[in-house]
Write an enzyme that holds these catalytic residues in place. Structure first.
Site, mmCIF file in Angstrom:
data_model
loop_
_atom_site.group_PDB
_atom_site.id
_atom_site.type_symbol
_atom_site.label_atom_id
_atom_site.label_comp_id
_atom_site.label_asym_id
_atom_site.label_seq_id
_atom_site.Cartn_x
_atom_site.Cartn_y
_atom_site.Cartn_z
ATOM 1 N N LEU A 139 0.847 -1.140 -0.093
ATOM 2 C CA LEU A 139 -0.182 0.074 -0.086
ATOM 3 C C LEU A 139 0.980 1.248 0.005
ATOM 4 O O LEU A 139 1.945 1.187 0.679
ATOM 5 C CB LEU A 139 -0.954 0.035 1.343
ATOM 6 C CG LEU A 139 -1.802 -1.125 1.419
ATOM 7 C CD1 LEU A 139 -2.621 -0.811 2.574
ATOM 8 C CD2 LEU A 139 -2.959 -1.074 0.115
ATOM 9 N N ASP A 140 0.418 2.343 -0.836
ATOM 10 C CA ASP A 140 1.332 3.464 -0.589
ATOM 11 C C ASP A 140 1.245 4.146 0.536
ATOM 12 O O ASP A 140 0.428 3.778 1.459
ATOM 13 C CB ASP A 140 0.743 4.781 -1.637
ATOM 14 C CG ASP A 140 0.812 4.281 -2.922
ATOM 15 O OD1 ASP A 140 1.626 3.433 -3.272
ATOM 16 O OD2 ASP A 140 -0.159 4.796 -3.695
ATOM 17 N N LYS A 141 2.243 4.922 0.738
ATOM 18 C CA LYS A 141 2.559 5.606 2.321
ATOM 19 C C LYS A 141 1.290 5.958 2.900
ATOM 20 O O LYS A 141 0.915 5.777 4.118
ATOM 21 C CB LYS A 141 3.729 6.312 2.393
ATOM 22 C CG LYS A 141 4.159 6.825 3.535
ATOM 23 C CD LYS A 141 5.245 8.079 3.437
ATOM 24 C CE LYS A 141 5.449 8.809 4.935
ATOM 25 N NZ LYS A 141 6.342 9.792 4.630
#
Length: 299
Positions: A139-141
């Site tokens: 998952l993106d930050k």
């Protein structure tokens, strides 16, 4: 400022923001017994959460009504406390977590330790120093929600080789700019990547990786829409690109066309992950509650 502690979380102190302020001055006032360097260290270690995301920038601007949570130092150094994440499920093969916005999934050149991966490695190695963690997906930050890791290489390979068949449901919710007029629909394109690592859509068949995103409007007003998104494919930045293609970029996503960020985070959340367990064959489903600010902004 109002200071309080919730019965469910004795590890943290909570504060309500009464006036517009920068984060560091607010924390210095909230923790008068700590020096400036000590407070900066607490920030850098990811012990400060603003509403529902980790914040490490000392010049982050606070607004009235926001909730600040500070993880106590004693709790942070204890082995059983995870920062910016919680474990939803664990067995001998997999770990499923709920990740907060602001926590990296894996290391970058600038940050090695404050990641979901590093914390889980430390978690499993308390039982046995030989234990390992393997990345299955990311998952993106700035995306929050459900995420899964494997605890052995066999499980990782099995999940990755049969990901499309194993994952039965992968739902996201996105807070996007503007009112989406069609109540449901889908976006299909071929995704490509520029030399600067920015993804974009090509309408030319087979020109890139095929990506399909189905969407349905949950609620909307004239300024924002809350969408439920089901992925048929799992490409890099797929939702973010497809929302830009739709003409309704994800709130806070400056990279892909967003012009504003009233929630001061990316408006993207991995809500549901349902998959067939690689060993038992049973279907497991995990949900992460949609951030309240998403509901509030699109009401």
């Amino acid at each position: 400022m109002a200071k309080y502690q919730t019965p469910k979380d004795k590890h943290s102190l909570y504060f309500k923001v009464a006036h517009t302020s920068l984060l560091l001055p607010f924390l210095l006032e909230a923790m008068p017994n700590r020096g400036r360097n000590s407070v900066k260290s607490i920030l850098k270690r990811g012990q400060v959460t603003v509403d529902d995301h980790i914040e490490t920038k000392h010049d982050y601007r606070l607004h009235p009504g926001q909730t600040i949570a500070i993880l106590k130092n004693k709790a942070a150094v204890k082995q059983n406390v995870l920062i910016g994440m919680s474990i939803l499920y664990e067995d001998q093969d997999i770990i499923v977590i709920q990740k907060e916005a602001g926590l990296l999934s894996i290391a970058t050149l600038k940050e090695k330790k404050m990641t979901a991966y590093h914390q889980l490695v430390e978690h499993v190695q308390r039982e046995n120093p030989q234990n390992k963690i393997f990345v299955v997906h990311r998952l993106d930050k700035d995306t929050s929600g459900v995420m899964m890791f494997a605890k052995n290489e066999r499980t990782k390979k099995k999940l990755q080789s049969s990901w499309k068949e194993s994952v039965k449901k992968r739902l996201y919710v996105a807070l996007v700019e503007g009112k989406v007029t069609n109540q449901k629909g889908y976006i299909s394109s071929w995704l490509k990547e520029t030399s600067s690592h920015r993804m974009y859509s090509s309408s030319v068949k087979n020109d890139g990786q095929h990506a399909v995103t189905n969407y349905q409007v949950i609620q909307s007003n004239t300024d924002y829409s809350l969408l439920e998104l089901q992925l048929e494919t799992g490409r890099k930045n797929q939702i973010r690109v497809h929302m830009q293609d739709l003409g309704h970029p994800v709130v806070g996503d400056k990279k892909y066309g967003s012009k504003q960020n009233p929630i001061r985070r990316l408006g993207l959340h991995a809500k549901t992950l349902s998959f067939v367990h690689p060993t038992t064959g049973k279907q497991l489903t995990f949900d992460a509650e949609v951030p309240k600010v998403f509901w509030k902004m699109s009401k």
